[in-house]
Motif scaffolding. Structure first.
Motif, PDB file in Angstrom:
ATOM      1  N   GLY A  16       0.822  -1.210   0.000  1.00 20.24           N
ATOM      2  CA  GLY A  16       0.000   0.000   0.000  1.00 20.24           C
ATOM      3  C   GLY A  16       0.850   1.251   0.000  1.00 20.24           C
ATOM      4  O   GLY A  16       0.576   2.205  -0.729  1.00 20.24           O
ATOM      5  N   GLU A  17       1.892   1.237   0.794  1.00 23.81           N
ATOM      6  CA  GLU A  17       2.787   2.388   0.876  1.00 23.81           C
ATOM      7  C   GLU A  17       3.483   2.626  -0.464  1.00 23.81           C
ATOM      8  O   GLU A  17       3.673   3.770  -0.868  1.00 23.81           O
ATOM      9  CB  GLU A  17       3.808   2.170   1.982  1.00 23.81           C
ATOM     10  N   LEU A  18       3.823   1.564  -1.167  1.00 26.42           N
ATOM     11  CA  LEU A  18       4.457   1.706  -2.484  1.00 26.42           C
ATOM     12  C   LEU A  18       3.491   2.245  -3.525  1.00 26.42           C
ATOM     13  O   LEU A  18       3.839   3.105  -4.320  1.00 26.42           O
ATOM     14  CB  LEU A  18       5.012   0.360  -2.958  1.00 26.42           C
ATOM     15  N   ALA A  19       2.262   1.753  -3.516  1.00 24.58           N
ATOM     16  CA  ALA A  19       1.277   2.127  -4.538  1.00 24.58           C
ATOM     17  C   ALA A  19       0.592   3.454  -4.246  1.00 24.58           C
ATOM     18  O   ALA A  19       0.217   4.169  -5.171  1.00 24.58           O
ATOM     19  CB  ALA A  19       0.231   1.022  -4.675  1.00 24.58           C
ATOM     20  N   ALA A  20       0.413   3.789  -2.988  1.00 27.59           N
ATOM     21  CA  ALA A  20      -0.291   5.020  -2.612  1.00 27.59           C
ATOM     22  C   ALA A  20       0.366   5.624  -1.363  1.00 27.59           C
ATOM     23  O   ALA A  20      -0.199   5.594  -0.270  1.00 27.59           O
ATOM     24  CB  ALA A  20      -1.764   4.731  -2.371  1.00 27.59           C
ATOM     25  N   GLY A  27       4.319   1.772   9.750  1.00 26.49           N
ATOM     26  CA  GLY A  27       4.897   2.428  10.919  1.00 26.49           C
ATOM     27  C   GLY A  27       6.033   1.639  11.528  1.00 26.49           C
ATOM     28  O   GLY A  27       6.349   0.523  11.102  1.00 26.49           O
ATOM     29  N   GLU A  28       6.636   2.218  12.527  1.00 26.61           N
ATOM     30  CA  GLU A  28       7.726   1.553  13.247  1.00 26.61           C
ATOM     31  C   GLU A  28       7.259   0.262  13.910  1.00 26.61           C
ATOM     32  O   GLU A  28       8.072  -0.608  14.221  1.00 26.61           O
ATOM     33  CB  GLU A  28       8.331   2.502  14.272  1.00 26.61           C
ATOM     34  N   ASP A  29       5.946   0.147  14.098  1.00 25.95           N
ATOM     35  CA  ASP A  29       5.386  -1.060  14.700  1.00 25.95           C
ATOM     36  C   ASP A  29       5.216  -2.190  13.676  1.00 25.95           C
ATOM     37  O   ASP A  29       4.767  -3.278  14.009  1.00 25.95           O
ATOM     38  CB  ASP A  29       4.042  -0.762  15.369  1.00 25.95           C
ATOM     39  N   GLY A  30       5.580  -1.916  12.406  1.00 26.03           N
ATOM     40  CA  GLY A  30       5.479  -2.933  11.368  1.00 26.03           C
ATOM     41  C   GLY A  30       4.087  -3.094  10.791  1.00 26.03           C
ATOM     42  O   GLY A  30       3.831  -4.008  10.024  1.00 26.03           O
ATOM     43  N   GLN A  31       3.177  -2.207  11.148  1.00 27.09           N
ATOM     44  CA  GLN A  31       1.797  -2.277  10.692  1.00 27.09           C
ATOM     45  C   GLN A  31       1.503  -1.152   9.709  1.00 27.09           C
ATOM     46  O   GLN A  31       2.089  -0.075   9.786  1.00 27.09           O
ATOM     47  CB  GLN A  31       0.835  -2.160  11.871  1.00 27.09           C
TER      48      GLN A  31
END
Length: 65
Positions: A16-20, A27-31
């Motif tokens: 999701g972070e890559l696409a949008a 986050g730092e929590d891996g979520q």
């Protein structure tokens, strides 16, 4: 529309972070976290693609409140 993340299902892969990147962030929590309350019409197509292709099926679109 707004995006919800099921934190139990989420594996934080980062697709999701890559696409949008203006909508999603791992986050730092891996979520995965949603950065906006409401998805704009301009971002809707990319968000719908991310939701449909989430391998953990942890993302969903809901009507804004």
């Amino acid at each position: 529309m707004r995006v919800e993340v099921d934190q139990i299902k989420c594996s934080g892969i980062g697709l999701g972070e890559l696409a949008a990147p203006t909508i999603f962030e791992v986050g730092e929590d891996g979520q995965t976290h949603v950065l906006v309350d409401d998805v704009s019409e301009a971002d809707m197509a990319s968000v719908e693609e991310v939701v449909a292709n989430c391998p953990a099926m942890a993302l969903s679109l809901k009507p804004s409140e």
